[in-house]
Design an enzyme around this catalytic site. Structure first.
Site, PDB file in Angstrom:
ATOM      1  N   THR A 141       0.788  -1.323   0.085  1.00 35.17           N
ATOM      2  CA  THR A 141      -0.021   0.073  -0.069  1.00 35.17           C
ATOM      3  C   THR A 141       0.949   1.378   0.069  1.00 35.17           C
ATOM      4  O   THR A 141       1.994   1.248   0.645  1.00 35.17           O
ATOM      5  CB  THR A 141      -0.973   0.016   1.163  1.00 35.17           C
ATOM      6  OG1 THR A 141      -1.608  -1.075   1.229  1.00 35.17           O
ATOM      7  CG2 THR A 141      -2.046   1.050   1.238  1.00 35.17           C
ATOM      8  N   GLU A 142       0.434   2.131  -0.832  1.00 36.53           N
ATOM      9  CA  GLU A 142       0.950   3.568  -0.799  1.00 36.53           C
ATOM     10  C   GLU A 142      -0.138   4.712  -0.357  1.00 36.53           C
ATOM     11  O   GLU A 142      -1.089   4.242  -0.679  1.00 36.53           O
ATOM     12  CB  GLU A 142       1.706   3.691  -2.272  1.00 36.53           C
ATOM     13  CG  GLU A 142       2.844   2.894  -2.504  1.00 36.53           C
ATOM     14  CD  GLU A 142       3.600   3.129  -3.901  1.00 36.53           C
ATOM     15  OE1 GLU A 142       2.880   4.048  -4.530  1.00 36.53           O
ATOM     16  OE2 GLU A 142       4.336   2.205  -4.349  1.00 36.53           O
ATOM     17  N   PRO A 143       0.481   5.793  -0.251  1.00 36.40           N
ATOM     18  CA  PRO A 143      -0.748   6.838   0.018  1.00 36.40           C
ATOM     19  C   PRO A 143      -1.512   7.052  -1.269  1.00 36.40           C
ATOM     20  O   PRO A 143      -2.860   7.227  -1.150  1.00 36.40           O
ATOM     21  CB  PRO A 143       0.284   8.260   0.283  1.00 36.40           C
ATOM     22  CG  PRO A 143       1.391   7.788   0.737  1.00 36.40           C
ATOM     23  CD  PRO A 143       1.939   6.227   0.173  1.00 36.40           C
ATOM     24  N   ALA A 145      -2.072   4.713  -3.584  1.00 37.66           N
ATOM     25  CA  ALA A 145      -2.547   3.081  -4.265  1.00 37.66           C
ATOM     26  C   ALA A 145      -2.861   2.225  -2.981  1.00 37.66           C
ATOM     27  O   ALA A 145      -1.926   1.565  -2.311  1.00 37.66           O
ATOM     28  CB  ALA A 145      -1.656   2.769  -4.938  1.00 37.66           C
ATOM     29  N   GLY A 146      -4.096   1.906  -2.725  1.00 39.30           N
ATOM     30  CA  GLY A 146      -4.440   0.873  -1.912  1.00 39.30           C
ATOM     31  C   GLY A 146      -5.067  -0.423  -2.524  1.00 39.30           C
ATOM     32  O   GLY A 146      -4.565  -1.340  -3.133  1.00 39.30           O
ATOM     33  N   GLY A 359     -26.087  -3.589  26.595  1.00 34.58           N
ATOM     34  CA  GLY A 359     -26.550  -2.104  26.918  1.00 34.58           C
ATOM     35  C   GLY A 359     -25.468  -1.251  27.034  1.00 34.58           C
ATOM     36  O   GLY A 359     -24.302  -1.313  26.566  1.00 34.58           O
ATOM     37  N   GLU A 386      -6.229  -6.440   3.588  1.00 38.90           N
ATOM     38  CA  GLU A 386      -6.143  -7.564   2.752  1.00 38.90           C
ATOM     39  C   GLU A 386      -7.464  -7.666   1.649  1.00 38.90           C
ATOM     40  O   GLU A 386      -7.609  -8.508   1.096  1.00 38.90           O
ATOM     41  CB  GLU A 386      -6.369  -8.980   3.514  1.00 38.90           C
ATOM     42  CG  GLU A 386      -5.329  -9.225   4.320  1.00 38.90           C
ATOM     43  CD  GLU A 386      -4.228 -10.020   3.768  1.00 38.90           C
ATOM     44  OE1 GLU A 386      -3.255  -9.407   3.408  1.00 38.90           O
ATOM     45  OE2 GLU A 386      -4.517 -11.164   3.050  1.00 38.90           O
ATOM     46  N   GLY A 387      -7.598  -6.300   1.327  1.00 35.33           N
ATOM     47  CA  GLY A 387      -8.770  -6.084   0.334  1.00 35.33           C
ATOM     48  C   GLY A 387      -9.742  -5.887   1.025  1.00 35.33           C
ATOM     49  O   GLY A 387     -10.516  -6.785   1.654  1.00 35.33           O
TER      50      GLY A 387
END
Ligand SMILES: Cc1cc2nc3c(=O)[nH]c(=O)nc-3n(C[C@H](O)[C@H](O)[C@H](O)COP(=O)(O)OP(=O)(O)OC[C@H]3O[C@@H](n4cnc5c(N)ncnc54)[C@H](O)[C@@H]3O)c2cc1C
Lengths: 407, 400
Positions: A141-143, A145-146, A359, A386-387
């Protein structure tokens, strides 16, 4: 023959892991969450018995006890994936964040296993034989691209017998403590997935540093790190599979294939948390409703419990099915995604409902129900990493609708 | 050892029934619906295939197969036309009750007639539900001991095969003060005086199946017709309902699969905005969700059936499977209609029938709320309170 009974080995593993989860993990769960890490005494203890955790993730040829995806049990049936699913559920019943932080190759294991040369496997799995605590990690993962994995922008350029990597990875589990991280980079963003390369980047690599450590809604005891690569010099020998393996499409598919075996496990982990919350609520009802509340009220609350129980159960059977297919060597991408997507949602439902059943105190940190607050915070991400649930549904859709390439 | 693979014998039965369902049942489902029954040759063929007698013990001349095999066959039948397993011959719910409440002698005597080669029109019925509430816990139909045997009086409604069955098992109150613990089960042959059929009922779905009322007025049966294999009839009835639930769940799974398959195909061919509608995410994701439902329902069903066949207590697992399958079938059929758009509402396509059938199937066994009560009791380790876990015959009657 259709059968849903665990074999003897699986039953033993299940009860052993449950005992560990109950006696060692649960007692430190709230503290680890508060302190954003595992207590040192616990880690020391784990170090003593670490073989019990790391060995399963490491193939036998490389000093571990794992039987990879193709392992056989005593009677000759293959069951490694199913057994791992059963173990994961029990462990995460204890505490998922603690489990994610246990030493071992983590999510970095599968790509090294499926793409690494024997020499690379020897080297990177060998790390876990050395004294002290060791971790592996997985950095995709990148900022920017996930879900859209093809959009990664971390670059790699060959320079003699090194590769030069530039880019930022984010949300990497155990990223800061890892001895090595499998980093995905691209030789040419225009090539999409065909341009991807996977490197094992070791701690101390020049130009490789740890960025920010994230604060999170849940799984707080698990480290989630940003990793920065600035002209990081990675030896060519650390390119997973070697350069030739990327001439075919299989290189990238190798990275994706690992999901087919890990997704059911993530589903199993989610079920472990959901079950913990469910059991807490169930015991609360037993104690507070069974005798003292009017029958109709008890009935209403009992039906609520039943709905949680059967959704978790449905999820578990989807996980078992996907794992069983993997054990039989059957293509299971669709089933793995079904298991993960359904389990994530069933477990979220369980954690939310458990709070309602108990509750207001159920949602209050620091009460008898402090665990419910924690599980509620922990579980959400299981429908994300993981998607995401949506991505799983895309995987499923492509396999049930002919001619569907993408949306 | 966990395995999701049916045995070779089971696969053979599965594929035989599947091919018959595809070739004969599915194409003719509207005929069956209009005629409100199955044609003789279909009834005959199903009997010859053996699907009408699968679980009847060998001692009674049946094949003595397990529920694991039965649920596979019933999924296939229902995938062809969900009304077929309800409309075909066979002991049906009477079989479930006799298996759970009868002595060995009764099982043999009462079930053997269904296994005769020419018994394709032989049907069993179970009369439990009633149109009128009882004054106190229990049933309002009564059974009184007389010199000649048991005398039955009362009214039964929502009886599958009510009035057309060769044998009907009637539940009646034997011991008034004992409430639900005071039930008795009596098998009444069709030619016995004192039992008359009321009018056939119109139903929202499963039109080919016959649902009727029964009136009992001084109907006298010999002691031998009282099912006497267990002491606690109420708890035996729970087990019988559990069996029935398993069968209904199998049919719900079959219907869900058919609804899914038909809808998936439609979504691949129907075009809108220049592409197949399945290529829109909202639609594809709906299909993905229904597939998760369908698969999980099937595995729950298989797991419950496997427990029955292993002789383990399967009450909780069966209740889970049934509740899940009923909900899943309703969603599957609802989405099937939805994704067909206006065409889904028109009777040229069979999904509207599936939606009506799904609702009806869910009423052929204790309803979801009762199944959930059974699950909860199991989870909480509580003894079943019959008043809470039997479908109340008047307030919440079911098709039996
Ligand atoms: C605690 C934690 C630990 C993690 N650990 C790791 C790790 O170890 N290694 C690693 O590489 N990553 C890790 N991740 C990252 C994780 O895998 C990503 O967050 C995840 O894949 C989603 O990507 P994203 O956050 O960029 O969301 P996005 O991709 O931006 O998605 C945002 C939303 O859009 C939806 N969406 C995206 N594309 C589509 C589409 N085509 N159709 C429909 N909906 C779509 C998504 O489902 C989501 O709801 C971790 C994340 C967390 C929170």
């Amino acid at each position: 023959m259709i059968d849903f009974e665990l074999n003897e080995t699986q039953q033993q593993i299940k009860s052993f892991v449950h005992m560990f989860a109950e006696q060692m993990v649960r007692p430190i769960s709230l503290v680890a969450d508060r302190d954003h890490g595992l207590p040192p005494e616990f880690l020391a203890r784990v170090n003593e018995m670490r073989n019990a955790f790391t060995m399963g993730a490491i193939p036998k040829e490389y000093g571990g006890e794992g039987d990879g995806a193709g392992g056989k049990d005593k009677k000759g049936g293959r069951s490694a994936n199913l057994t791992a699913a059963i173990g994961s559920e029990e462990m995460c019943w204890g505490d998922a964040a603690v489990v994610l932080t246990l030493p071992g190759p983590g999510l970095g294991g599968p790509p090294v296993r499926s793409m690494g040369t024997p020499e690379q496997q020897e080297r990177f799995f060998g790390v876990f034989q050395k004294p002290g605590l060791h971790w592996g990690a997985y950095g995709l993962t990148e900022p920017g691209a996930g879900s859209d994995v093809a959009a990664i922008r971390t670059t790699c350029v060959k320079d003699g017998d090194h590769w030069i990597l530039n880019g930022t990875k984010c949300f990497i589990t155990n990223g800061a403590r890892a001895d090595w991280v499998v980093i995905f980079a691209t030789v040419d963003a225009a090539q999409g997935r065909a341009g991807h390369r996977a490197f094992v980047v070791e701690k101390g690599t020049p130009g490789f540093r740890i960025g920010k450590i994230e604060e999170k809604m849940g799984l707080r005891a698990s480290e989630t790190a940003e990793l920065v690569l600035e002209d990081a010099r990675v030896p060519a020998a650390n390119l997973l599979g070697g350069e030739d393996s990327y001439r075919t499409k299989e290189g990238f598919m190798g990275a994706m294939k690992t999901f087919d075996s890990t997704r059911p496990l993530v589903g199993a982990m989610a079920i472990g948390i959901g079950r913990a919350a469910y059991e807490h609520a169930r015991d609360f009802v037993k104690e507070h409703y069974l005798l003292s509340r009017p029958v109709p009220r008890y009935r209403a609350i009992a039906e609520r419990l039943a709905r949680i129980a059967r959704r978790l159960d449905a999820a578990r059977l989807l996980v078992w099915r996907a794992a069983w297919m993997a054990d039989r060597g059957l293509a299971n991408a669709k089933e793995a995604s079904m298991a993960k997507a359904y389990a994530g949602q069933a477990a979220i439902f369980a954690c939310i409902e458990a709070i309602e059943v108990c509750g207001a105190p159920g949602a209050a940190a620091g009460s008898d129900h402090a665990f419910l607050d924690k599980w509620f915070r922990d579980i959400k991400v299981f429908d994300i990493f993981e998607g995401t649930g949506q991505i799983q549904r895309i995987v499923i859709s492509k396999r049930i609708l002919s001619g569907l390439k993408s949306f | 050892m966990v395995s999701f693979e049916p045995s070779e014998d089971q696969q053979l039965i599965q594929s035989t029934v599947r091919s018959y369902a595809e070739k004969v049942l599915r194409p003719r489902l509207r005929d069956f619906e209009r005629a409100r029954c199955l044609p003789d040759e279909v009834m005959q063929a199903l009997h010859e295939m053996g699907v009408t007698t699968l679980t009847i013990p060998e001692s009674a001349g049946g094949p003595g197969l397990g529920l694991g095999t039965a649920v596979l066959a019933e999924e296939e039948l229902a995938a062809g036309d969900a009304a077929v397993p309800y409309a075909m011959g066979g002991a049906g719910s009477l079989g479930a009750v006799v298996m759970e409440l009868g002595t060995d002698e009764q099982k043999t005597r009462l079930l053997a007639p269904f296994c005769e080669p020419d018994a394709w029109k032989h049907r069993g019925a179970l009369a439990f539900s009633e149109p009128r509430p009882a004054a106190s816990p229990g049933l309002s139909t009564t059974a009184t001991r007389t010199a000649l045997g048991w005398r039955l009086d009362g009214k039964k409604s929502f009886v599958l095969n009510g009035g057309i069955a060769q044998a009907t098992v009637v539940f009646a109150q034997v011991d008034q003060p004992a409430g639900w613990e005071g039930l008795g089960a009596f098998v009444i042959e069709s030619d016995r005086p004192g039992m008359t059929a009321g009018p056939r009922m119109g139903t929202v779905g499963l039109d080919a199946a016959h649902f009727g009322e029964l009136v009992l007025e001084g109907c006298v049966v010999p002691e031998a017709n009282r099912l006497s294999g267990v002491e606690k009839v109420g708890h035996g009835l729970l087990r019988a309902f559990s069996r029935i639930s398993l069968h209904s769940a199998a049919r719900a799974v079959g219907l869900s699969r058919a609804a899914f398959d038909i809808t998936r195909e439609y979504c691949e061919t129907r075009q809108a905005f220049g592409k197949p509608i399945g290529h829109f995410q909202a639609i594809a994701f709906t299909l993905a969700d229904r597939l998760m439902d369908l698969d999980s329902a099937r595995w729950m069903l298989w797991r419950a059936a496997a427990r029955w066949d292993a002789g383990k207590d399967a009450g909780k697992q069966t209740a889970m499977a049934a509740a899940h399958a009923f909900e899943v079938a309703m969603r599957a059929a609802d989405d099937a209609v939805q994704l067909h758009g206006g065409a889904g509402f028109i009777r040229d396509v069979c999904v509207e029938k599936m939606m009506r059938d799904a609702k009806t199937i869910a009423l052929t066994a204790p309803p979801v709320a009762v199944q959930d009560a059974l699950v909860a009791d199991g989870e909480l380790g509580v003894q079943h309170d019959l008043a809470a876990v039997l479908p109340t015959p008047d307030i919440q009657p079911i098709f039996t």
